[in-house]
Structure formats: structure tokens, C-alpha cells
Scaffold this active site. Sequence first.
Site, PDB file in Angstrom:
ATOM      1  N   LYS A   1      41.836  42.069  44.044  1.00  0.00           N
ATOM      2  CA  LYS A   1      42.796  40.996  43.767  1.00  0.00           C
ATOM      3  C   LYS A   1      42.351  39.668  44.413  1.00  0.00           C
ATOM      4  O   LYS A   1      41.402  39.644  45.187  1.00  0.00           O
ATOM      5  CB  LYS A   1      44.183  41.405  44.276  1.00  0.00           C
ATOM      6  CG  LYS A   1      44.749  42.678  43.615  1.00  0.00           C
ATOM      7  CD  LYS A   1      44.909  42.549  42.121  1.00  0.00           C
ATOM      8  CE  LYS A   1      45.914  43.476  41.484  1.00  0.00           C
ATOM      9  NZ  LYS A   1      45.641  44.910  41.531  1.00  0.00           N
TER      10      LYS A   1
HETATM   11  C1  LIG Z   1      46.971  45.991  41.140  1.00  0.00           C
HETATM   12  C2  LIG Z   1      48.272  45.998  40.440  1.00  0.00           C
HETATM   13  C3  LIG Z   1      49.366  46.748  40.890  1.00  0.00           C
HETATM   14  C4  LIG Z   1      49.260  47.750  42.001  1.00  0.00           C
HETATM   15  O1  LIG Z   1      48.848  47.204  43.197  1.00  0.00           O
HETATM   16  P1  LIG Z   1      48.394  48.151  44.395  1.00  0.00           P
HETATM   17  O2  LIG Z   1      48.388  47.197  45.564  1.00  0.00           O
HETATM   18  O3  LIG Z   1      47.041  48.667  44.066  1.00  0.00           O
HETATM   19  O4  LIG Z   1      49.404  49.219  44.555  1.00  0.00           O
HETATM   20  C5  LIG Z   1      50.575  46.629  40.223  1.00  0.00           C
HETATM   21  N1  LIG Z   1      50.709  45.818  39.169  1.00  0.00           N
HETATM   22  C6  LIG Z   1      49.677  45.100  38.680  1.00  0.00           C
HETATM   23  C7  LIG Z   1      49.897  44.216  37.490  1.00  0.00           C
HETATM   24  C8  LIG Z   1      48.425  45.171  39.299  1.00  0.00           C
HETATM   25  O5  LIG Z   1      47.400  44.479  38.802  1.00  0.00           O
END
Ligand SMILES: *Cc1c(COP(=O)(O)O)cnc(C)c1O
Length: 386
Positions: free
Chosen positions: A183
Site C-alpha cells: 500500500k
Molecule cells: C489491502 C486491502 C484491504 C485489506 O487490508 P489488510 O491491511 O491487508 O487487511 C481491504 N480492502 C482493500 C480495498 C484493500 O486493498
Amino acid sequence: MWKIPLCDLHFGPEEAQAAADVVASGWLTMGERTQAFERALGEAFGTTGVLAMTNCTAALHLAYLAVGVGPGDEVICPSLTFVATANAALTTGADVVLADIVGPDDLTIDPADVERKITKRTKAITVVHYAGYPCDMDAILAIAERHGIAVIEDAAHAPLATWKGRALGTIGDVGCYSFFSNKNLSTGEGGAVAARTEELRQRCKLLRSHGMTTLTLERHKGHAFSYDVVLAGQNYRIDEIRSAIGLVQLGRLAEGNRMRRAVVTRYRERLGALDRVHVPFRDFEVRGVGESAYHIMPVLLPEGAPREAVMAAMKARGIQTSVHYLPIHAFSFHGTSERVRRDNLDRTDVLAPRELTLPLYPRMTDAQVDEVCAALDASLREVFPG
Ligand SMILES: *Cc1c(COP(=O)(O)O)cnc(C)c1O
């Protein structure tokens, strides 16, 4: 292994130093770095409601619990999202109703379809700011207000992005962020919620840590020697090592998003020459409704193009690509479960199979963008002469 990977960390030596300092300090969780990280996130997003979490999936689960989602309720969310958006709602015992997207230029949830799918049982709408671009929050908030239902923002793609000047994640009742390793702000695993009201923030705080009324740091400092448990909570806390890394990462976020924007601008120029490739959100800035966090670079391949073959041809050229997303209703569980409603997803069904995600990261060079675009052109000619 990849000549051009899908994503890359925006890290320097400071992250390693911050982590090492925490280890040397001997205080590994529930400490002052986490509080500082939450304060800094709050300042960046313009809210006092931020709580850091173990990940965004946990944040979503807490968000649903905090607004009272449970068995017998329905939560509406897009089918074109990461499965956690829906799974976290299912975990509360609620049912999930999948909504369609706007269209080829805007892959976010369609407010009109949301409104059509509201029933007496609808408790919350979850929007996903796909690729970092804001959903139509005016329309969503108006619908939510008309029907008296909560709005959750899955802002996993969108830290520091805005809608009409307000940070995404701070507009609905609870916003959820991810600090997973791919991210825009990365702590390995990590996440946060932003709660709109102090009441919701307090609920999230209790739910995050077993429903306990005082925490280790306060007890350690002698501020409290006992505690009560007022609800059945979870342990969804982040630790001090990740918070320390997150603080450094937060300092790079605005610049990283600007660098991403420059990469996307270059992509749009180059992809404009490929008349068979459609670029969603291409005119987003012209609409003047907000700022994107440019988390990923989605394109739509021509109808009927064999996506896996295109990905293999890109791979043969050393370029990593991905798909965002396999729609939730295509999975074996969600495609058959009685707890998932999946009618009228026509645009998702037509557009999702055409989606291909190209490499995007802050330090990507113009030459790398040009190489990806040339490789996409060559790969398409090779596997889909059309
Ligand atoms: C990455 C992501 C998540 C989950 O995030 P984590 O921190 O890995 O639990 C949820 N929603 C979206 C749209 C994502 O891209």
C-alpha cells in the site's frame, strides 16, 4: 526477478533505524510510538478519530461492529473490491449485498445501484475508493441519510486522497486504512480506523483491545491499577515497531503520492497512443472533485482479449502485472452462499474480466513507464492481433 515489478517500497534507512530504536527501547507494544502515529495520522487526515490497528481487515471488522452491524443486517459493498471488504461484514453475522460499479471511466461503486439494493435490513454501505479515486460521496451520504444507514469507507487505497477538500476515510461514519506492504503507506502489516464521532472512536478503542477500560501503558505509568471489561472485544492492536515505521512512512506519503501522480500522468500520455486500451479515471482531475492517492494503475484491455495470455506475454518481457479484482461474486464461497446477494452486476461482469493492473510505484521512471506501455502494445499484438 522482475525487470519492472508491480509495486515497490518507498523506504529509506530511516525505517530500519526507527524499528531498531524500538527494539533497543525494550517497549514493543501499546506505547508512545503508537500514540504518536495515531496523532500524526489524525493531523494528516484532519481528524482526531484515528486508531491504529493490526491491519485493514481488522479495521473493517471493528468499523462494522462499531456502527452496530450484526446478524440479520445487510451491508452493501461493491463486488469489485478486495474480498476483505465483504468478509469482515460476513464475520459479524450480517449478510452482504454486492453492488455494481459506475462504468469504464469510474470503477467505484454506483450510488444508483446502491439505492436500488437498499432494503429494510440494510445497516451500512461500504464504499471503496478504488485505486485511490474517491467515490461520489455526496450521493452516498445523501442516500445514507435518506435511509438512516451508516457509511463505512474502505480507504485502503486512498490515504491522503480527498473528496471536495476532505480526506477520504473521514467522511463516512468510520474509515478504514491499510498499511500492508504493497500500500502507499507501508508497515508490513498494519491499518487504522478514523471514526467520525468521539462515541464511535471510544467504541472502536474498546473493541480493539478486549473491551478493556484501561490499557497497559496507563497501568504501567501508575495511572490505573485495575480494569473492567464492558464488551466482548478483540485484540486488533498494532505494535510499536510497526508504528515507528509508520511514522517515518507517513512523512513520505504526500511526496510518494505526488510521485505516483507524475507516473500516472506519463502512463495516460503513452497509453493514449494505444487505441485498443481504455484508461479508467483518465479525466478524473478535470472533474475537480478531489485528489487521488494513485494507488494502482488499472487499464481495460479490449473486449475479448485473453487476459492471462497478455499477463504471460508481459511476464516474458520481465514486467509484473496483476488484476484488481476478481469480483467477489466470482469466488466459490461468495458465488454460492445464501448470505451474499449478487444480482444485477452487469457492468462489473463486463468490465472486471478486462481489467489489468500495470506497475506503479513512486520511484518508477519515465523510461520504465514507456517500457511497460511498449510491452503492453507488443503483448497485445502478439496474443490478440484483433
Ligand atoms: C489491502 C486491502 C484491504 C485489506 O487490508 P489488510 O491491511 O491487508 O487487511 C481491504 N480492502 C482493500 C480495498 C484493500 O486493498
